[in-house]
Structures are given as C-alpha cells and as structure tokens.
Scaffold this active site. Structure first.
Site, PDB file in Angstrom:
ATOM      1  CD  GLU A 281       0.767  -1.786   7.905  1.00 29.46           C
ATOM      2  OE1 GLU A 281       0.500  -0.939   8.780  1.00 29.46           O
ATOM      3  OE2 GLU A 281       1.236  -1.489   6.792  1.00 29.46           O
TER       4      GLU A 281
ATOM      5  CG  ASP B  43      -0.404  -0.169   2.517  1.00 37.00           C
ATOM      6  OD1 ASP B  43       0.834  -0.255   2.610  1.00 37.00           O
ATOM      7  OD2 ASP B  43      -1.177  -0.187   3.503  1.00 37.00           O
ATOM      8  CB  SER B  44       4.584   1.678  -0.262  1.00 39.10           C
ATOM      9  OG  SER B  44       4.741   0.568  -1.116  1.00 39.10           O
TER      10      SER B  44
ATOM     11  CD  GLU C 135       8.404  -0.370   7.206  1.00 39.07           C
ATOM     12  OE1 GLU C 135       7.396  -1.015   6.866  1.00 39.07           O
ATOM     13  OE2 GLU C 135       8.683   0.760   6.775  1.00 39.07           O
TER      14      GLU C 135
ATOM     15  CG  ASP D 137       0.417  -4.110   2.154  1.00 37.70           C
ATOM     16  OD1 ASP D 137       0.662  -4.956   3.038  1.00 37.70           O
ATOM     17  OD2 ASP D 137       1.213  -3.215   1.820  1.00 37.70           O
TER      18      ASP D 137
HETATM   19  O1  KIV Z   1       3.629  -1.140   1.542  1.00 33.01           O
HETATM   20  C1  KIV Z   1       4.823  -1.460   1.506  1.00 33.01           C
HETATM   21  O2  KIV Z   1       5.565  -1.155   0.570  1.00 33.01           O
HETATM   22  C2  KIV Z   1       5.361  -2.235   2.622  1.00 33.01           C
HETATM   23  C3  KIV Z   1       6.841  -2.493   2.660  1.00 33.01           C
HETATM   24  C4  KIV Z   1       7.555  -1.274   3.120  1.00 33.01           C
HETATM   25  C5  KIV Z   1       7.197  -3.666   3.491  1.00 33.01           C
HETATM   26  O3  KIV Z   1       4.623  -2.639   3.487  1.00 33.01           O
END
Ligand code: KIV
Length: 266
Positions: free
Chosen positions: A112, A43-44, A179, A82
């Site tokens: 998470e 979700d980044s 993380e 995610d």
């Molecule tokens: O959303 C993401 O890119 C992540 C990574 C930083 C592990 O959760």
C-alpha cells in the site's frame, strides 16, 4: 492458470476480470470451480477472520499461513498476498518478508502506498517478485486518514494519485488496486497506465474488480458500503449456494453488469 500475461491480455482485449479475497482452503476450491481469475489473501483477514477492528495487528506469519492454505487448494487463480502493516518500512525487511510470502505460494506481493514505494518495487522486480500497488483508501493508513474515507476527491488529490500510479508503474509495478476513489479518477488511472488495474468502490471502468469474500456473501459487519453487492441472496443465484454466488460474481464482472452506478462514488 491465470498469469500476469493473461491479465495483460485481458486489459488489451477489454475483458473484465475478477478478484476475491480468500483465506482458507475450502473457499479456494470453490473459487477454482467458479474460475475466479485472481485471489487476494488480503490483510482484511485481520477483521473478517481474526475479529480485529483494523488490518494493523496482522503479521507476516499470519499472511504466510493463509497464503499457503490457498496455494495448496487453487491452481487456477493468480495469487496476490498482502505485505501487512509496517512489514515493508525498510528494504531488507521488505525483501525478507516478500520472500516468505512468495515461498508460501504467492505469485504477486501487494503493498500500500504511492511513489515512496519505488525503490522497493525496483528491488523486488529485479529479484523476480512482481508487485501490486494499492492506492486510494489504503486501510493500513486508516489512522493517517482519520477513518475509512473516499480518497482522490478534488483536483489536487486526484492529480497526486494519478502521479503516484504513473510513478510506480514506471519502475515496474505489475498491477494496481484502486480502493474507494471517484469513478472518473479510476477511469483516468486505468487509461493512463499499461498494467491491469483492479478496483473496489472505484466504478466500472477499471480492468478488474475485487471484493472481500465475506462482503459479497452478505456477511458485511456493521454499515454496508455502497460498493458491495450480496451475490448469495441475488435471485440470479438460483441454487442459493456459495459456489453459485462466486459463479454469478464471475459472470457479472465479465459481462459488465457489476458494478453499476449505484456501487460507485463521484
Ligand atoms: O485486504 C484486503 O482485503 C484488500 C482489498 C480490500 C483490496 O486490500
């Protein structure tokens, strides 16, 4: 084709494995060529694709769209997706949203949190859906943490994180992501659980490593966190190409030359 069994074998054999975030088809193809072991549709994407300041605005439909792009274009990697912010607060909602991501091509659902996720992990496992639990600096909780800060420092916080890791694995979590936690704690978690552990800013002793693709191509926005290495301009990437950067990352993680002490926290 990488599966959870492949990763378990890697852990057993001490073979370090790779993960990169990916959001579109062209990069997914390049990652296939470089034999990146696992791909995370993170979700980044809220930050690196959509231009938001956090991951919070990302929706399940956004995640499903990008997951489908990757699943069509990469047949080598295990695909993690995610569940975004507030999409797994209740069990029925979490199950419906996981179904959407799995039907879009994900192999594993990433969530998470800590031991509060145990009911959800059990429910999904019983329904044929493996989970990856993200612990430590969990970006969906940025407003609880008051910023993007190292987690698990001090005995109490470290004990809590280790207990959370053991609890989620005991009910069936298939993978962990750690993380931005001290390297010593990441090592302790990795040794304490039977499932593969993927680290980002968590030192060299986790079973696998993950980076946000844009960061490892030197496109980090603003202050560059110390755990990032720019593989595009690294002199060992003699072709100066994106494919070369992915291949160098794969090689560096496998042989143990990335990450080094300069990329970790104490
Ligand atoms: O959303 C993401 O890119 C992540 C990574 C930083 C592990 O959760």
């Amino acid at each position: 084709m990488t599966t959870l069994s492949t990763l378990k074998k890697f852990k057993k054999d001490g073979t370090k494995f790779t993960c990169l975030t990916c959001y579109d088809s062209m990069f997914a193809r390049m990652m296939e060529k470089a034999e990146i072991d696992t791909i995370l549709i993170g979700d980044s994407l809220g930050m690196v694709v959509q231009g938001h300041d956090s991951t919070l605005p990302v929706t399940v439909n956004d995640m499903a769209y990008h997951t489908a792009n990757i699943a069509r274009s990469n047949k080598h990697a295990l695909i993690l997706a995610d569940l975004p912010f507030m999409s797994y607060v209740t069990l029925p909602e979490a199950v419906a949203n996981s179904r959407q991501l799995m039907q879009s091509g994900a192999h594993v659902i990433k969530i998470e949190g800590g031991s509060e996720l145990c009911d959800l992990i059990t429910t999904l496992a019983q329904a044929g859906t493996p989970t990856c639990v993200h612990l430590g600096l969990t970006p969906q909780s940025v407003n609880v943490f008051g910023g993007y800060k190292i987690q698990g420092r001090g005995d109490e916080a470290a004990d809590q994180l280790l207990a959370d890791a053991k609890a989620v694995v005991a009910v069936g979590a298939a993978l962990l992501v750690l993380e931005c936690v001290p390297a010593e704690l990441a090592k302790a978690v990795t040794e304490a659980v039977a499932v593969p552990v993927i680290g980002i800013g968590a030192g060299a002793d986790t079973d696998g490593q993950v980076l946000v693709m844009h960061d490892m191509l030197g496109m980090a926005h603003g202050r560059v966190p110390r755990f990032i290495h720019d593989f595009l301009t690294d002199e060992r990437n003699s072709a100066h190409s994106i494919e070369g950067a992915f291949a160098l990352y794969q090689q560096s993680v496998r042989e143990g030359s990335f990450p080094t002490e300069q990329h970790q926290f104490s």
